[in-house]
Design an enzyme around this catalytic site. Structure first.
Site, PDB file in Angstrom:
ATOM      1  N   GLY A  48       0.668  -1.279  -0.043  1.00  0.00           N
ATOM      2  CA  GLY A  48      -0.128  -0.024   0.112  1.00  0.00           C
ATOM      3  C   GLY A  48       0.839   1.324  -0.106  1.00  0.00           C
ATOM      4  N   CYS A  85       5.331   5.273  20.446  1.00  0.00           N
ATOM      5  CA  CYS A  85       6.620   5.616  21.026  1.00  0.00           C
ATOM      6  C   CYS A  85       7.541   6.554  20.245  1.00  0.00           C
ATOM      7  CB  CYS A  85       7.155   4.527  21.777  1.00  0.00           C
ATOM      8  SG  CYS A  85       8.555   4.934  23.018  1.00  0.00           S
TER       9      CYS A  85
HETATM   10  N1  PLP Z   1      -2.581   3.183   4.511  1.00  0.00           N
HETATM   11  C1  PLP Z   1      -3.386   2.645   5.548  1.00  0.00           C
HETATM   12  C2  PLP Z   1      -4.641   3.411   5.487  1.00  0.00           C
HETATM   13  C3  PLP Z   1      -3.054   1.716   6.021  1.00  0.00           C
HETATM   14  O1  PLP Z   1      -3.600   1.193   7.104  1.00  0.00           O
HETATM   15  C4  PLP Z   1      -1.542   1.144   6.038  1.00  0.00           C
HETATM   16  C5  PLP Z   1      -1.037   0.046   6.583  1.00  0.00           C
HETATM   17  O2  PLP Z   1      -1.518  -0.244   7.912  1.00  0.00           O
HETATM   18  C6  PLP Z   1      -1.006   1.679   4.793  1.00  0.00           C
HETATM   19  C7  PLP Z   1      -1.375   2.544   4.127  1.00  0.00           C
HETATM   20  C8  PLP Z   1       0.352   0.864   4.266  1.00  0.00           C
HETATM   21  O3  PLP Z   1       0.092  -0.232   3.881  1.00  0.00           O
HETATM   22  P1  PLP Z   1       1.169  -1.421   3.245  1.00  0.00           P
HETATM   23  O4  PLP Z   1       1.564  -1.829   4.675  1.00  0.00           O
HETATM   24  O5  PLP Z   1       0.918  -2.431   2.599  1.00  0.00           O
HETATM   25  O6  PLP Z   1       2.343  -0.581   3.057  1.00  0.00           O
END
Ligand code: PLP
Length: 395
Positions: free
Chosen positions: A81, A334
């Site tokens: 993501g 933290c």
């Molecule tokens: N965007 C949101 C809203 C997320 O919750 C996350 C991961 O927790 C990410 C982006 C990042 O995704 P990735 O872990 O696949 O890089």
């Protein structure tokens, strides 16, 4: 403290790979390990499997447009993501090089928010749309911020901490009025709620495999047909020259399978998950004094609840929950040795005393009522015990 069965309520952090997904991936490690870019059939035939996975992901997000060769082309596979988010925003800044302005919400995930901070350091004007105490976006401020100098607006579809769902279609429409591109970080929504990009104004959308029962290390960027794009990763011709690098074949096939599974009876699964989430929320709030649910209760993901337990640290709560085998997340991080409430809770103006004790419970299709009832049974004693300790420290 005897029952150490794992109760996993941290599905917004990551999910278990579905057994069906694992089975679909299995042949692509030791048997069908060829390179999809090879001329020989052993490798080359794997390309059709990648295209099948692309069709499955396209179906999940309703990206139904095909090219003249009858191929889905709006989904680009990435590594996660974060990569999709970074690619979307950086690409937009390159294709609209005369415009420099970036707008995002004040509650974005670090995958977008930290990029915003970095862009500021590199001289880009970045504005952050504020939210109210329930985490709802200030649409008036958004309209005041945007102008024809804006290159890209990035507003998340659902927040990873509160589960709040944002009006991304409306935000995209406003962005287009000013000639800006619109991206949404839909990492927490895809696979959880319906999505139909064919009827959408959104230009780019990010999703991540490990949030929907596919493995970690694979994601996708939806790029609406006709939207100008500049690849960030340069090299070979993979992904039609839009994302170089030999494809993560097994994981892409896993993501395709996970997308297919997510589509199956989504509404039914959501009804069940929401009922469990509501049962958990009620059970905790009714049995533990001085608790508060954060976020927009009427407009959030069906699997998420963020609950504040006054006068204790989230980290201590998580550690004690861990002794009972219960996994969740806190709303604090933290930084430089002291616990700081997340930027999301800060943006919502939640007082530190309660923000410190915020715990996020996020469910999946694999949770059971028995697990939820166990949490409801054990949590009051955990919180009472920690409050006693914290009172002792204060006196
Ligand atoms: N965007 C949101 C809203 C997320 O919750 C996350 C991961 O927790 C990410 C982006 C990042 O995704 P990735 O872990 O696949 O890089």
């Amino acid at each position: 403290m005897t029952d150490k069965k794992l109760i996993y309520l941290d599905n917004n952090a990551t999910t278990a790979v579905a057994p069906e997904v694992f089975e679909a991936m299995r042949p692509y490690f030791c048997e069908q390990y060829g390179n999809p870019g090879s001329i020989h059939a052993f490798g080359g035939s794997i390309m059709s499997k990648i295209e099948h996975a692309r069709a499955q992901v396209s179906a999940l997000i309703g990206a139904t447009r095909k090219d003249r060769h009858d191929k889905f082309t709006e989904v680009i596979f990435t590594s996660c993501g974060t990569e999709s988010d970074n690619t979307a925003i950086n690409s937009a800044l390159q294709v609209c090089h005369k415009k420099k302005k970036v707008i995002m919400s004040a509650v974005e995930h670090p995958a977008v928010f930290s990029l915003g901070k970095d862009l500021e350091k590199r001289g880009y004007p970045v504005s952050y749309v504020p939210v109210d105490s329930h985490g709802a976006l200030d649409m008036e401020r958004y309209e005041e911020m945007i102008d024809t100098e804006t290159a890209i607006v990035s507003i998340m579809w659902a927040n990873n901490e509160t589960g709040n769902i944002y009006p991304v279609e409306k935000c995209a429409e406003i962005a287009h009025r000013y000639g800006a591109l619109f991206h949404t970080d839909a990492v927490q929504t895809i696979g959880k709620i319906p999505c139909n990009m064919a009827d959408s104004q959104i230009d780019m959308l990010s999703l991540s495999g490990h949030k929907l029962h596919a493995p970690k290390g694979v994601g996708a960027l939806y790029l609406r047909r006709g939207v100008r794009f500049r690849p960030v990763q340069i090299g070979g011709h993979q992904e039609r020259g839009r994302r170089a690098g030999t494809e993560n074949v097994a994981s892409i096939i896993g993501l395709g399978k996970a997308a297919e599974l997510a589509m199956r009876s989504m509404e039914e699964k959501n009804t069940r998950i929401k009922a469990l989430r509501d049962r958990l929320e009620r059970g905790l709030c009714e049995n533990i004094p001085k608790t508060k649910v954060f976020g927009d209760i009427k407009n959030r993901l069906p699997n998420t609840t963020l609950i504040g337990f006054e006068s204790i640290e989230g980290e201590s709560i998580l550690m004690m929950m861990d002794c009972f085998g219960i996994c969740a997340s806190s709303g604090s991080a933290c930084t430089t040795g002291s616990l700081e409430p997340s930027h999301v809770l800060r943006a919502m103006g939640i007082p530190d005393a309660i923000a410190h004790g915020a715990i996020r419970f996020s469910l999946s299709v694999y949770n059971t009522q028995e697990e939820i009832d166990f949490v409801i049974k054990e949590m009051p004693a955990i919180i009472a015990h920690l409050r006693k300790i914290s009172e002792g420290i204060e006196h």
